[in-house]
Design a protein around this motif. Sequence first.
Motif, short mmCIF file in Angstrom:
data_model
loop_
_atom_site.label_atom_id
_atom_site.label_comp_id
_atom_site.label_asym_id
_atom_site.label_seq_id
_atom_site.Cartn_x
_atom_site.Cartn_y
_atom_site.Cartn_z
N VAL A 137 -4.12 7.91 -0.04
CA VAL A 137 -2.86 7.16 0.02
C VAL A 137 -2.32 6.85 -1.39
O VAL A 137 -1.12 6.64 -1.57
CB VAL A 137 -3.07 5.85 0.82
N GLN B 61 0.76 8.76 -3.28
CA GLN B 61 2.15 8.32 -3.28
C GLN B 61 2.50 7.52 -4.54
O GLN B 61 3.66 7.46 -4.94
CB GLN B 61 2.42 7.47 -2.03
N LYS C 243 0.84 -1.19 0.00
CA LYS C 243 0.00 0.00 0.00
C LYS C 243 0.88 1.24 0.00
O LYS C 243 1.98 1.25 0.55
CB LYS C 243 -0.89 -0.01 1.25
N GLY C 244 0.40 2.30 -0.63
CA GLY C 244 1.11 3.58 -0.58
C GLY C 244 2.52 3.50 -1.13
O GLY C 244 2.74 3.12 -2.28
#
Length: 483
Positions: free
Chosen positions: A150, A153, A125-126
């Motif tokens: 998020v 990014q 994630k991210g």
Amino acid sequence: MPNTESAARAKPLVLDVDGTLLRTDLLFESFWAGLAKDPIGVIRATAAHLGDRARLKQELAQIADLRLDLMPVNAAVLEAAESAKAEGREVILASASDQDQVAQLAEHYGLSERYYASDGQTNLKGQAKAAALTRDFGPRGFDYAGNAAVDMQVWEHADTALVVGKVAVATTLPEGGHEVIRLPGGWTARKLLKALRPHQWVKNVLLLLPLIASHRFDLETLIPILLGIVAFSGAASSIYIINDLLDLEADRLHPTKNRRPFASGDVPIPVGMLAFVGLLALSLGIAAALNWGFFGVIVLYTLTSLAYSLKLKRMRWVDITTLASLYTIRVVAGAAAGQVDVSIFMLIFIFPVFIALGCVKRLTELTLAQGDERLPGRGYGRADRGDLLNVAGIGVFGALVIFFLYSVSDQGRVLYPDTWLMWLAMIPMAWWLIRMVMLGWYGKQDYDPIVFALKDKLGLGILMIILSLMFWAAGLWGHWFGG
């Protein structure tokens, strides 16, 4: 000189899954599907790995075994994926969901065999997702579709940003030289209100029955009961949310329930979970302010409803008995809120009525079902219609016998001196009950018989006749109008 247009087309289109390709979140889907299947296992896994999202997703995915082909899809994102494939571009899934689920989704939608996902150790994630994609494709070497803050990014390292829904931070992307494509997404308060099923609140008029039966027509009794109706409506809506979250797969297989807000993806599961907590807190707060007896009834109703949602509704006959109990608890709640003594005869009378109506609910579902297999998430099939009709008939007969016995009891004679009028009221009472059963048998009513009864004009007329005869037997018409 290189063809820049061909180079752009060669860039892969990378799709996030949760909230982007799918109008739901696979972590929460796994949690609720697992809770319905193995509640102890889900609670243990959640408690053990709450701080380790990658491991938690892996554990829940193994327990839940989701039907990924049933998941609601964002049509605009899927269309963008199909357009990219038609251009010869690779369409890749990159998600923080568990790798087994992402692999199944990629295969189901005919996307690239290459995918990026959480693997039980890394929660992709991210920044972790951005690093993996940049490593393989380079800066600006891919286009990316996401739906949350998020994802910023990842967008910062992508070329074209496909933004699903309203993401405030994404407004700065053009300043960094990124092309931004907006795609529809998100949810509305109106859809959440639909999930609360406000039309079901009419069932809580059952709380008024003790007031009517005891002839306590005063504001001192009425106002607490009305507050009790508000509290019960909040508690009921909170349970409807839980019921829908536990029934996601069954609802998606249903011809009409598949349009419910959580099943269709119109409202995110986490929003429903927050609404559950808020409604239950409101309900318990009002209950505590009224009196502790009513508070206890609300707690009993909530726990029984949770047990019904988790297990009991899947058990033949037990589910109907539980439904009848939940309706009966509403009557007890009305007595507790208004601090009115409720007759044991009333409770014994209404329980077989609600048994009959519980059978009507299942009869309606089976009659309207499109096949002979068992109802999704229930223990009944078409072959059970005859048994359900018989049990409904027993409920009708039992209610009429108990009503007759009450009419000749000491308490009945005191409250309703003109006993013959009570006997006369049994004729429209039998008519109403038998009519409800037959409408269920032929599939000509709502999936919830109480809601149907409160909208059915002929049925309401019959109920008014019954009530009028009972008021006449009690001498109330003469008392009110001086007759």
